[in-house]
Design a protein around this motif. Structure first.
Motif, mmCIF file in Angstrom:
data_model
loop_
_atom_site.group_PDB
_atom_site.id
_atom_site.type_symbol
_atom_site.label_atom_id
_atom_site.label_comp_id
_atom_site.label_asym_id
_atom_site.label_seq_id
_atom_site.Cartn_x
_atom_site.Cartn_y
_atom_site.Cartn_z
ATOM 1 N N THR A 1 0.819 -1.208 0.000
ATOM 2 C CA THR A 1 0.000 0.000 0.000
ATOM 3 C C THR A 1 0.852 1.257 0.000
ATOM 4 O OG1 THR A 1 -0.119 -0.084 2.416
ATOM 5 C CG2 THR A 1 -1.903 -1.143 1.188
ATOM 6 N N ILE A 2 2.164 1.128 0.192
ATOM 7 C CA ILE A 2 3.067 2.280 0.174
ATOM 8 C C ILE A 2 3.609 2.451 -1.242
ATOM 9 C CG2 ILE A 2 5.147 3.307 1.135
ATOM 10 C CD1 ILE A 2 2.917 2.955 3.167
ATOM 11 N N PRO A 3 3.383 3.595 -1.880
ATOM 12 C CA PRO A 3 3.932 3.816 -3.227
ATOM 13 C C PRO A 3 5.444 3.618 -3.216
ATOM 14 C CG PRO A 3 2.363 5.537 -2.650
ATOM 15 C CD PRO A 3 2.586 4.739 -1.409
ATOM 16 N N ALA A 4 5.955 2.944 -4.233
ATOM 17 C CA ALA A 4 7.376 2.629 -4.286
ATOM 18 C C ALA A 4 8.253 3.868 -4.136
ATOM 19 C CB ALA A 4 7.698 1.896 -5.587
ATOM 20 N N GLY A 5 7.818 4.964 -4.727
ATOM 21 C CA GLY A 5 8.608 6.183 -4.686
ATOM 22 C C GLY A 5 8.642 6.857 -3.327
ATOM 23 N N LEU A 6 7.773 6.415 -2.413
ATOM 24 C CA LEU A 6 7.707 7.024 -1.076
ATOM 25 C C LEU A 6 8.152 6.073 0.023
ATOM 26 C CD1 LEU A 6 4.274 8.880 -1.379
ATOM 27 C CD2 LEU A 6 6.558 9.897 -1.439
ATOM 28 N N ARG A 7 8.600 4.887 -0.365
ATOM 29 C CA ARG A 7 8.948 3.883 0.647
ATOM 30 C C ARG A 7 10.237 4.247 1.393
ATOM 31 N NH1 ARG A 7 8.205 -0.930 -2.317
ATOM 32 N NH2 ARG A 7 6.031 -0.337 -2.117
ATOM 33 N N SER B 1 11.074 12.677 1.612
ATOM 34 C CA SER B 1 10.172 13.414 2.489
ATOM 35 C C SER B 1 8.716 13.092 2.163
ATOM 36 C CB SER B 1 10.412 14.922 2.337
ATOM 37 O OG SER B 1 9.488 15.654 3.114
ATOM 38 N N TRP B 2 7.916 12.843 3.194
ATOM 39 C CA TRP B 2 6.491 12.565 3.013
ATOM 40 C C TRP B 2 5.740 13.107 4.233
ATOM 41 C CZ3 TRP B 2 4.043 6.997 2.390
ATOM 42 C CH2 TRP B 2 2.699 7.116 2.001
ATOM 43 N N PRO B 3 5.535 14.417 4.294
ATOM 44 C CA PRO B 3 4.903 15.038 5.464
ATOM 45 C C PRO B 3 3.504 14.501 5.762
ATOM 46 C CG PRO B 3 5.910 16.692 4.042
ATOM 47 C CD PRO B 3 5.923 15.404 3.280
ATOM 48 N N GLU B 4 2.806 14.034 4.743
ATOM 49 C CA GLU B 4 1.424 13.562 4.939
ATOM 50 C C GLU B 4 1.340 12.121 5.427
ATOM 51 O OE1 GLU B 4 1.958 16.741 2.114
ATOM 52 O OE2 GLU B 4 2.594 14.648 1.962
ATOM 53 N N TYR B 5 2.479 11.467 5.588
ATOM 54 C CA TYR B 5 2.500 10.052 5.971
ATOM 55 C C TYR B 5 1.878 9.861 7.354
ATOM 56 C CZ TYR B 5 4.517 5.415 7.071
ATOM 57 O OH TYR B 5 4.708 4.099 7.417
ATOM 58 N N THR B 6 0.839 9.038 7.426
ATOM 59 C CA THR B 6 0.153 8.771 8.694
ATOM 60 C C THR B 6 -0.032 7.264 8.867
ATOM 61 O OG1 THR B 6 -1.971 9.091 7.567
ATOM 62 C CG2 THR B 6 -1.081 10.967 8.803
ATOM 63 N N PRO B 7 1.012 6.571 9.323
ATOM 64 C CA PRO B 7 0.917 5.125 9.505
ATOM 65 C C PRO B 7 -0.066 4.750 10.621
ATOM 66 C CG PRO B 7 2.926 5.975 10.498
ATOM 67 C CD PRO B 7 2.325 7.110 9.733
ATOM 68 N N ALA B 8 -0.690 3.608 10.475
ATOM 69 C CA ALA B 8 -1.644 3.118 11.471
ATOM 70 C C ALA B 8 -0.896 2.480 12.638
ATOM 71 C CB ALA B 8 -2.583 2.105 10.826
ATOM 72 N N HIS C 1 12.766 0.703 9.916
ATOM 73 C CA HIS C 1 12.721 -0.546 9.148
ATOM 74 C C HIS C 1 13.695 -0.455 7.976
ATOM 75 C CE1 HIS C 1 11.315 -3.952 6.872
ATOM 76 N NE2 HIS C 1 10.388 -4.242 7.769
ATOM 77 N N PRO C 2 14.570 -1.457 7.807
ATOM 78 C CA PRO C 2 15.584 -1.398 6.739
ATOM 79 C C PRO C 2 15.026 -1.255 5.335
ATOM 80 C CG PRO C 2 16.147 -3.099 8.335
ATOM 81 C CD PRO C 2 14.759 -2.634 8.665
ATOM 82 N N LEU C 3 13.793 -1.692 5.112
ATOM 83 C CA LEU C 3 13.210 -1.604 3.772
ATOM 84 C C LEU C 3 12.368 -0.354 3.567
ATOM 85 C CD1 LEU C 3 12.192 -5.283 2.933
ATOM 86 C CD2 LEU C 3 14.262 -4.035 2.297
ATOM 87 N N GLY C 4 12.290 0.486 4.600
ATOM 88 C CA GLY C 4 11.519 1.714 4.467
ATOM 89 C C GLY C 4 10.157 1.639 5.131
ATOM 90 N N ARG C 5 9.284 2.551 4.733
ATOM 91 C CA ARG C 5 7.966 2.676 5.367
ATOM 92 C C ARG C 5 7.110 1.430 5.125
ATOM 93 N NH1 ARG C 5 9.048 7.867 2.992
ATOM 94 N NH2 ARG C 5 9.198 9.490 4.601
ATOM 95 N N THR C 6 6.374 1.044 6.159
ATOM 96 C CA THR C 6 5.508 -0.133 6.074
ATOM 97 C C THR C 6 4.029 0.221 6.059
ATOM 98 O OG1 THR C 6 5.357 -0.378 8.479
ATOM 99 C CG2 THR C 6 7.208 -1.480 7.374
ATOM 100 N N GLY C 7 3.712 1.456 6.465
ATOM 101 C CA GLY C 7 2.307 1.825 6.602
ATOM 102 C C GLY C 7 1.811 1.643 8.020
#
Length: 245
Positions: free
Chosen positions: A7-13, A18-25, A78-84
């Motif tokens: 569910t995380i766009p590849a370009g934002l992982r 920068s992703w100021p709008e990122y709101t993980p659950a 997380h080593p692979l980036g954002r998970t959501g």
């Protein structure tokens, strides 16, 4: 692509983007929330309500199976980036070391692999688990296999296949699983009886991942997606070495 981070766009992982709008659950389980930890700490978890309450990050990073960084707050990333997801649904913040014994019996068309039915998510999986404090990965391989299937391979020398991140359903941006996977080769199947975290222990045909998946589906069950890469690595190793006599 990771099933969990799909569910995380590849370009934002990447954390570097920068992703100021990122709101993980927040997936913190109730028993690991600060209010609960103040009264009782589960025997499988550390007491730290937040990563800033952990004081051995230098040691953890030095011994990590997969390298990771800390953010400006001192939180592990997380080593692979954002998970959501954020929070903690695992025993430790940062890397949670696990060990997965892949037990294979026979050769060629008769080759089989031993899997368990996990009692938490009810899927067919490698009979592995978390490394206990002070325990080595080889010791965990033997212990988890014995606890979950009754099979004791303490006198066998496994082939270490790798140390990898596992796409575990409990992972978040700040807590994840990295596993040492190892291959045990047996001339024939042995009796396996499910116990501990396993609802069942079953030998399945293991000529290929497709064959394994078909057999599991025919049995009305599902193969744990996170373990597919580990099982494929075992198959690749078996294809590259001559069969046992």
């Amino acid at each position: 692509m990771s099933a969990i981070t799909a569910t995380i766009p590849a370009g934002l992982r990447s954390w570097s983007v920068s992703w100021p709008e990122y709101t993980p659950a927040d997936i913190t389980t109730p028993e690991l929330r600060p209010s609960a930890l103040a009264h009782h700490v589960p025997d499988w978890a550390e007491a730290a309500p937040a990563p800033t309450d952990v004081h051995d990050w230098d040691q953890r990073r030095h011994s990590a199976l997969v390298p990771f960084e800390l953010d400006e707050r001192g939180w592990p990333l997380h080593p692979l980036g954002r998970t959501g997801f954020t929070g903690r649904n695992l025993g430790k913040w940062g890397e949670n070391a696990a060990a997965d014994p892949i037990v294979v019996a026979g050769n060629g068309q008769q080759r089989q692999v031993l899997l368990i039915t996990r009692d938490d998510i009810h899927v067919e999986a490698i009979p592995g688990g978390m490394v206990d404090p002070g325990e080595t990965a080889p010791a965990t391989l033997v212990r988890e296999l014995r606890e979950e299937t009754g099979v004791d391979l303490s006198d066998h020398q496994p082939v270490i296949l790798g140390q990898d991140l596992v796409d575990d359903w409990r992972q978040s941006d700040h807590a994840w699983v990295a596993s040492t996977s190892a291959l045990y080769l047996l001339p024939a199947t042995v009796t396996a009886v499910a116990a501990d975290d396993a609802l069942d222990a079953t030998w399945y045909p293991f000529g290929s991942l497709d064959q394994l998946n078909a057999a599991i589906t025919a049995a009305g069950r599902t193969l744990y997606t996170a373990h597919r890469p580990l099982l494929q690595r075992a198959l690749d190793h078996l294809a590259a070495v001559p069969p046992q006599g």
